[in-house]
Design a protein around this motif. Structure first.
Motif, short mmCIF file in Angstrom:
data_model
loop_
_atom_site.label_atom_id
_atom_site.label_comp_id
_atom_site.label_asym_id
_atom_site.label_seq_id
_atom_site.Cartn_x
_atom_site.Cartn_y
_atom_site.Cartn_z
N GLN A 146 -4.98 44.08 128.48
CA GLN A 146 -5.62 43.57 127.26
C GLN A 146 -4.64 43.61 126.08
O GLN A 146 -4.62 42.69 125.26
CB GLN A 146 -6.88 44.38 126.93
CG GLN A 146 -7.83 44.59 128.09
CD GLN A 146 -8.04 43.36 128.94
OE1 GLN A 146 -8.37 42.28 128.43
NE2 GLN A 146 -7.87 43.51 130.24
N PHE A 147 -3.84 44.67 126.00
CA PHE A 147 -2.80 44.74 124.96
C PHE A 147 -1.79 43.60 125.14
O PHE A 147 -1.38 42.95 124.17
CB PHE A 147 -2.08 46.08 125.01
CG PHE A 147 -2.85 47.22 124.41
CD1 PHE A 147 -3.80 46.99 123.44
CD2 PHE A 147 -2.63 48.53 124.81
CE1 PHE A 147 -4.51 48.04 122.87
CE2 PHE A 147 -3.33 49.58 124.26
CZ PHE A 147 -4.28 49.33 123.28
N GLU A 148 -1.37 43.37 126.37
CA GLU A 148 -0.38 42.32 126.65
C GLU A 148 -0.93 40.94 126.31
O GLU A 148 -0.21 40.10 125.76
CB GLU A 148 0.04 42.39 128.12
CG GLU A 148 1.08 41.37 128.50
CD GLU A 148 2.40 41.61 127.81
OE1 GLU A 148 3.17 40.64 127.67
OE2 GLU A 148 2.67 42.75 127.39
N LEU A 281 1.66 51.14 119.17
CA LEU A 281 2.53 51.90 120.07
C LEU A 281 2.92 51.04 121.27
O LEU A 281 4.09 51.02 121.67
CB LEU A 281 1.81 53.17 120.52
CG LEU A 281 2.56 54.04 121.55
CD1 LEU A 281 3.88 54.52 120.97
CD2 LEU A 281 1.69 55.22 121.99
N TYR A 282 1.95 50.35 121.85
CA TYR A 282 2.26 49.47 122.98
C TYR A 282 3.20 48.35 122.55
O TYR A 282 4.18 48.04 123.25
CB TYR A 282 0.97 48.88 123.54
CG TYR A 282 1.18 47.89 124.65
CD1 TYR A 282 1.32 48.32 125.97
CD2 TYR A 282 1.27 46.52 124.39
CE1 TYR A 282 1.53 47.41 126.99
CE2 TYR A 282 1.48 45.61 125.40
CZ TYR A 282 1.61 46.06 126.70
OH TYR A 282 1.83 45.16 127.71
N ARG A 283 2.92 47.75 121.41
CA ARG A 283 3.73 46.63 120.91
C ARG A 283 5.16 47.09 120.64
O ARG A 283 6.12 46.40 121.00
CB ARG A 283 3.10 46.07 119.63
CG ARG A 283 3.91 44.97 118.96
CD ARG A 283 3.18 44.48 117.72
NE ARG A 283 3.99 43.54 116.99
CZ ARG A 283 4.89 43.88 116.07
NH1 ARG A 283 5.08 45.17 115.80
NH2 ARG A 283 5.59 42.96 115.44
N GLU A 288 10.79 47.00 122.15
CA GLU A 288 12.02 47.75 122.38
C GLU A 288 12.56 47.51 123.79
O GLU A 288 13.77 47.45 123.99
CB GLU A 288 11.77 49.24 122.14
CG GLU A 288 11.60 49.60 120.67
CD GLU A 288 11.30 51.08 120.47
OE1 GLU A 288 11.06 51.77 121.48
OE2 GLU A 288 11.29 51.53 119.31
N GLU A 289 11.65 47.38 124.76
CA GLU A 289 12.09 47.05 126.11
C GLU A 289 12.76 45.67 126.15
O GLU A 289 13.69 45.45 126.93
CB GLU A 289 10.90 47.06 127.07
CG GLU A 289 10.36 48.46 127.36
CD GLU A 289 9.15 48.41 128.27
OE1 GLU A 289 8.79 47.29 128.71
OE2 GLU A 289 8.56 49.48 128.53
#
Length: 408
Positions: A146-148, A281-283, A288-289
């Protein structure tokens, strides 16, 4: 010369009634002020901004997504029906699921002209497997998905976040079995995996089945174990004096009664925490990845275009390198295959020659046996003829004396 006038800002003048607007014009030549009053249609002021925001929000509607984590039959559906005073559709799940899967259901609710798109996500089969080590993975994967999805929508060139159906989980109600003892290892592991991704509120399910003293001891036991294992559960804000007392009691309640105040006081706070804390945090980790940073190695301001171009060149370089490797691998594979085919062809040719020689040898042997057989047959025929001739002569010689005797 013509008369020149100038409009002045009279913000420092005493406040006048809101029903009139006062404009002051100044004659540049004489310096005299002239006042002109205009009747207004109503109150004018930026203090109406909250009303505008409320009206816009009510028109747009709200969304709220709840994740219910707990064992089958622990009372998740019953609590949702009671919380929203609605009979939600629910299929009775069995205890024989071979894996954990998530079942989201979305409902359009309306209360006092306020529309709410509610999504309730149930964890079907949670805790029913013999091996429970991987039970938390489908839940974590669902939240990350859902975050993605939201991040992909946010990064589009042409975005539509205004009417986008936000499916990010705003709250996780974790149902704890009323055992009266310590938490299960499954509960601790799952909550530890989820505390950085969602607002967790542990709930003691069916709390009315144990006494008040046992319930109180169980609460203390649970809170102690959560702290000792480093599990971060959601803490309702206590900065606002209007909700300090209510939220302070909710932070240590752990019973279904806490949800009565959840919707009335802290629903918007949970939505904000989801966006500002967990999604950010997820974003951040995701970007960063991908190689994006706020500053470059020289500590200069970050340039999205330069980073994109650098990443694009790096990606194209890796793609070309992989293509070259695959091409070389293909060439080597073709060469190896050709060599193997040549070996196989040589082996087949040798086998063919060997079979051919064997065939010729067998043919020659057969021809010899045939000639021998024909000689034997010819010899047999000669002997047969000779034997028949001899027999015929013998019979003829023996018949002559018999005739002489007969004449006598």
């Amino acid at each position: 010369m013509g008369r020149i006038t100038q409009t002045l800002d009279r913000g420092t003048l005493p406040r006048r009634p809101a029903s009139r607007s006062h404009l002051f014009t100044v004659d540049v030549e004489t310096g005299n002020e002239e006042e002109r009053c205009l009747e207004l249609g109503g109150h004018v002021g930026f203090d109406s901004l909250p009303d505008q925001l409320v009206s816009k929000s009510v028109t747009q509607g709200f969304c709220f997504n709840i994740l219910c984590v707990g064992e089958t039959g622990i009372g998740k559906s019953t609590l949702m029906n009671t919380l929203f005073n609605t009979l939600f559709e629910a299929e009775e799940a069995s205890h024989y699921q071979n894996r954990v899967y998530l079942r989201p259901r979305t409902y359009d609710l309306k209360e006092s002209n306020v529309q709410l798109k509610l999504t309730v996500v149930d964890t079907v089969g949670f805790g029913d497997q013999i091996n429970k080590e991987e039970s938390f993975k489908p839940i974590v994967d669902y939240i990350d998905t859902q975050f993605e999805t939201y991040l992909q929508e946010e990064m589009k060139i042409k975005r539509s976040l205004f009417d986008y159906h936000d499916t990010r989980i705003h709250i996780c109600l974790y149902f704890i079995a009323p055992t009266g003892h310590s938490l299960k290892s499954l509960d601790l592991v799952t909550m530890k995996k989820l505390d950085s991704k969602v607002n967790i509120i542990p709930i003691i399910a069916k709390a009315d089945t144990i006494s008040k003293s046992e319930l109180h001891k169980f609460k203390i036991k649970i809170m102690s174990e959560l702290v000792s294992n480093g599990v971060q559960i959601h803490q309702f804000p206590t900065e606002d004096e209007a909700v300090t007392e209510i939220n302070s009691s909710m932070n240590v309640s752990l019973t279904p009664a806490v949800l009565e105040m959840l919707l009335r006081v802290n629903m918007e706070d949970l939505r904000e925490q989801t966006h500002a804390r967990h999604y950010e945090l997820y974003r951040r980790c995701k970007l960063e990845e991908m190689g994006f940073t706020d500053t470059d190695p020289d500590n200069k301001p970050f340039s999205l275009q330069e980073t994109y171009e650098a990443k694009r060149k790096e990606f194209l370089g890796d793609l070309q390198h992989n293509e070259d490797d695959m091409r070389q691998m293909f060439v080597n594979k073709v060469k190896e295959t050709e060599a193997e085919l040549k070996v196989k062809e040589r082996e087949l040719h040798e086998r063919f020659e060997q079979l051919k020689r064997m065939h010729q040898e067998e043919k020659r042997n057969l021809e010899e046996k045939r000639s021998d057989l024909e000689e034997d047959m010819n010899d047999f025929n000669r002997r047969k003829v000779a034997a028949e001739t001899l027999m015929g002569q013998s019979l003829q010689g023996s018949s002559q004396p018999f005739r002489k005797d007969k004449k006598k």
